[in-house]
Design a protein around this motif. Sequence first.
Motif, mmCIF file in Angstrom:
data_model
loop_
_atom_site.group_PDB
_atom_site.id
_atom_site.type_symbol
_atom_site.label_atom_id
_atom_site.label_comp_id
_atom_site.label_asym_id
_atom_site.label_seq_id
_atom_site.Cartn_x
_atom_site.Cartn_y
_atom_site.Cartn_z
ATOM 1 N N GLU A 1 2.967 5.789 -2.943
ATOM 2 C CA GLU A 1 3.455 6.967 -2.213
ATOM 3 C C GLU A 1 4.967 7.097 -2.368
ATOM 4 O OE1 GLU A 1 4.029 8.135 2.450
ATOM 5 O OE2 GLU A 1 2.245 6.987 1.910
ATOM 6 N N TRP A 2 5.684 6.002 -2.206
ATOM 7 C CA TRP A 2 7.142 6.030 -2.330
ATOM 8 C C TRP A 2 7.570 6.345 -3.755
ATOM 9 C CZ3 TRP A 2 8.026 0.837 0.691
ATOM 10 C CH2 TRP A 2 7.758 1.044 2.051
ATOM 11 N N ASN B 1 6.525 8.483 -5.683
ATOM 12 C CA ASN B 1 6.626 9.933 -5.879
ATOM 13 C C ASN B 1 8.028 10.457 -5.598
ATOM 14 O OD1 ASN B 1 3.912 10.408 -6.609
ATOM 15 N ND2 ASN B 1 3.307 10.321 -4.464
ATOM 16 N N ASN B 2 8.837 9.702 -4.880
ATOM 17 C CA ASN B 2 10.184 10.139 -4.508
ATOM 18 C C ASN B 2 11.282 9.478 -5.343
ATOM 19 O OD1 ASN B 2 9.211 11.805 -2.391
ATOM 20 N ND2 ASN B 2 8.894 9.965 -1.180
ATOM 21 N N ARG C 1 0.813 -1.213 0.000
ATOM 22 C CA ARG C 1 0.000 0.000 0.000
ATOM 23 C C ARG C 1 0.850 1.268 0.000
ATOM 24 N NH1 ARG C 1 -1.961 1.439 5.854
ATOM 25 N NH2 ARG C 1 -0.433 0.305 7.095
ATOM 26 N N TYR C 2 2.126 1.170 0.367
ATOM 27 C CA TYR C 2 3.009 2.338 0.384
ATOM 28 C C TYR C 2 3.730 2.569 -0.949
ATOM 29 C CZ TYR C 2 2.456 2.119 5.443
ATOM 30 O OH TYR C 2 1.942 2.087 6.713
#
Length: 103
Positions: free
Chosen positions: A73-74, A76-77, A69-70
């Motif tokens: 989000e990760w 994006n970096n 689920r992360y």
Amino acid sequence: MIDEESRGKDRAVNDVLTYMMGFEDRVRVVLVQPKHEAWLCIGLGFDKIKCRKQPEDVLRYNKGNYEKRYLAEWANNVDIGKLRNEPDFQDYLDALNWLLKDP
């Protein structure tokens, strides 16, 4: 797009096509090797060799946990510059272009 996930190319593709019965003539399957997590790991700046062997372990160690689920989000970096010289990542980009051009 799917990861091979140690299933082997034929089995991974057949797993997808099983779910698409009746639509096989309209489905394009792109098999990703290594796992998406390996590129994420490399793009985040972690050790390439370790990322290619056990990306989940590297992410868990460096990010404090690992849960799918992360991943978005990760992502994006990710520093795409760290992936540009990876031949298999270029193959991935070529496959995406192929999918975009496929009628």
